[in-house]
Write an enzyme that holds these catalytic residues in place. Structure first.
Site, PDB file in Angstrom:
ATOM      1  N   HIS A   1       1.973   4.188  -3.045  1.00 26.46           N
ATOM      2  CA  HIS A   1       1.855   5.568  -2.886  1.00 26.46           C
ATOM      3  C   HIS A   1       3.032   6.167  -3.402  1.00 26.46           C
ATOM      4  O   HIS A   1       3.004   7.473  -4.197  1.00 26.46           O
ATOM      5  CB  HIS A   1       1.715   5.994  -1.451  1.00 26.46           C
ATOM      6  CG  HIS A   1       0.358   6.143  -0.874  1.00 26.46           C
ATOM      7  ND1 HIS A   1      -0.580   6.714  -1.402  1.00 26.46           N
ATOM      8  CD2 HIS A   1      -0.268   5.400   0.396  1.00 26.46           C
ATOM      9  CE1 HIS A   1      -1.874   6.581  -0.702  1.00 26.46           C
ATOM     10  NE2 HIS A   1      -1.384   6.016   0.547  1.00 26.46           N
TER      11      HIS A   1
ATOM     12  N   GLU B   1      -6.311   6.858  -1.240  1.00 32.00           N
ATOM     13  CA  GLU B   1      -6.370   5.566  -0.475  1.00 32.00           C
ATOM     14  C   GLU B   1      -7.130   4.435  -1.318  1.00 32.00           C
ATOM     15  O   GLU B   1      -6.489   3.416  -1.193  1.00 32.00           O
ATOM     16  CB  GLU B   1      -7.048   5.993   0.816  1.00 32.00           C
ATOM     17  CG  GLU B   1      -6.341   6.766   1.879  1.00 32.00           C
ATOM     18  CD  GLU B   1      -4.919   6.525   1.920  1.00 32.00           C
ATOM     19  OE1 GLU B   1      -4.701   5.329   2.301  1.00 32.00           O
ATOM     20  OE2 GLU B   1      -3.915   7.327   1.904  1.00 32.00           O
TER      21      GLU B   1
ATOM     22  N   HIS C   1       0.732  -1.193  -0.007  1.00 33.45           N
ATOM     23  CA  HIS C   1      -0.087   0.115   0.053  1.00 33.45           C
ATOM     24  C   HIS C   1       0.869   1.361   0.263  1.00 33.45           C
ATOM     25  O   HIS C   1       0.546   2.297  -0.977  1.00 33.45           O
ATOM     26  CB  HIS C   1      -0.886   0.006   1.185  1.00 33.45           C
ATOM     27  CG  HIS C   1      -1.704   1.179   1.360  1.00 33.45           C
ATOM     28  ND1 HIS C   1      -3.095   1.262   0.995  1.00 33.45           N
ATOM     29  CD2 HIS C   1      -1.306   2.413   2.024  1.00 33.45           C
ATOM     30  CE1 HIS C   1      -3.396   2.391   1.308  1.00 33.45           C
ATOM     31  NE2 HIS C   1      -2.751   3.199   1.915  1.00 33.45           N
ATOM     32  N   GLU C   2       1.980   1.290   0.883  1.00 37.37           N
ATOM     33  CA  GLU C   2       2.619   2.448   1.012  1.00 37.37           C
ATOM     34  C   GLU C   2       3.821   2.674  -0.290  1.00 37.37           C
ATOM     35  O   GLU C   2       4.083   3.669  -0.757  1.00 37.37           O
ATOM     36  CB  GLU C   2       3.697   2.432   2.330  1.00 37.37           C
ATOM     37  CG  GLU C   2       2.900   2.443   3.441  1.00 37.37           C
ATOM     38  CD  GLU C   2       2.018   3.841   3.723  1.00 37.37           C
ATOM     39  OE1 GLU C   2       2.426   4.985   2.979  1.00 37.37           O
ATOM     40  OE2 GLU C   2       0.913   3.602   3.915  1.00 37.37           O
TER      41      GLU C   2
END
Length: 333
Positions: A174, A251, A170-171
């Site tokens: 980003h 997100e 997830h990070e």
């Protein structure tokens, strides 16, 4: 969140939208400069020599001031971004208490992150650990040399390896999507607007409002100052709305990217369920919480929430990512 076949189109659209919103933040700085000129003109410096006192005259004089004040504001904003570029990671690490973690201290964590980066052919960001019982993680950095992913000690203790891999993915998404850079710029510019708005209100409270009854020389000053204060309020509100719009939409895309990287939507669902309601970093400012996996600081009636609810994010993973809720489900279907 979109189905996998639409992910990259959605990412590209999100990038264009984010750039437009950041440009909008710069434009709001110009609005703020105009408002400041209007307040200063109406509160003390008055009008140029020979100008007839009226609201229109004050508005015209403030617009003339913007011709030289606007470039100074933009230059000051760029200077602040340069300072943030150089110092933001040290400041964040100092506030949260994060430190670099070597491969000998956390070999599994490094191995998971390296495997994700190798699968996409991207540079491996640095790894940091924040000694905090909260369950959260965030990414920082404005270029590949600065990128770092920070996880809390509480998150490392609570998550299983596949769940941690989903959070790292997830990070990493980003970082791949330039979300970190965009959000850091947005937070910095919005911070300038918040500081200026606060200063304007304090100055207005400490200064007597102009009184139009004092004579022809002050006609139009009171409405001009009220318009200036109103513009400051509107600029600040719009800057907050832009920040929230940037955070909430990204997100979903980061969750989709994590599912694509790990091919394990159930692991991300399980991680989000564990993190939900337990991610508040006590020492972290609100700007940093916007970069985290989850931000439980929702504000008044969720109007100031920077992240979509965990329930909505999990529902999107179930609908479009092939994920499955654990049984029994944590909330009604």
């Amino acid at each position: 969140m979109l189905p996998a076949y639409g992910l990259y189109t959605h990412i590209r659209r999100n990038e264009l939208r984010a750039r437009a919103l950041v440009i909008g933040l710069f434009a709001l700085n110009l609005v703020l400069a105009y408002a400041a000129a209007l307040v200063i003109r109406s509160a003390g410096t008055g009008l140029p020599f020979g100008a007839a006192p009226s609201l229109e005259a004050y508005l015209r004089a403030a617009l003339h001031d913007l011709l030289w004040l606007g470039p100074l504001v933009i230059a000051g904003t760029l200077l602040w971004l340069f300072v943030a570029f150089r110092t933001h990671q040290a400041m964040i690490a100092g506030v949260v208490g994060a430190r670099a973690v070597s491969v000998f201290e956390a070999p599994d964590l490094h191995r998971q992150l390296e495997a994700l980066c190798i699968s996409r052919g991207i540079a491996v960001p640095a790894l940091q650990i924040a000694d905090d019982p909260a369950l959260n993680a965030y990414a920082t950095g404005l270029n590949p040399q600065q990128y770092a992913i920070t996880v809390t000690s509480g998150l490392m203790a609570a998550l299983e390896p596949r769940e941690m891999q989903a959070v790292l993915a997830h990070e990493l998404t980003h970082i791949r999507n330039d979300d970190v850079r965009t959000m850091m710029i947005a937070v910095a510019i919005a911070g300038i607007l918040a500081f200026a708005a606060d200063h304007a209100f304090r100055s207005a409270l400490m200064r007597d409002l102009p009184d139009d009854r004092g004579g022809r020389g002050r006609a139009g000053a009171l409405p001009a100052q009220l318009i200036g204060v109103a513009l400051v309020v509107v600029a600040w509100l719009l800057s907050q709305a832009i920040r929230f719009a940037l955070s909430r939409t990204r997100e979903y895309v980061a969750d989709a990217g994590a599912v694509e990287l790990t091919k394990d939507p159930d692991a991300l669902i399980s991680a989000l369920l564990k993190i939900s309601g337990r991610g508040d970093l006590a020492r972290a400012p609100s700007g940093l919480m916007e970069l985290c996996v989850d931000n439980p600081r929702t504000g008044f009636l969720d109007l100031l929430a920077t992240h979509p609810p965990i329930e909505d994010r999990i529902d999107a993973i179930v609908r479009y990512g092939g994920g499955r809720l654990p049984y029994p489900a944590p909330w009604p279907a």
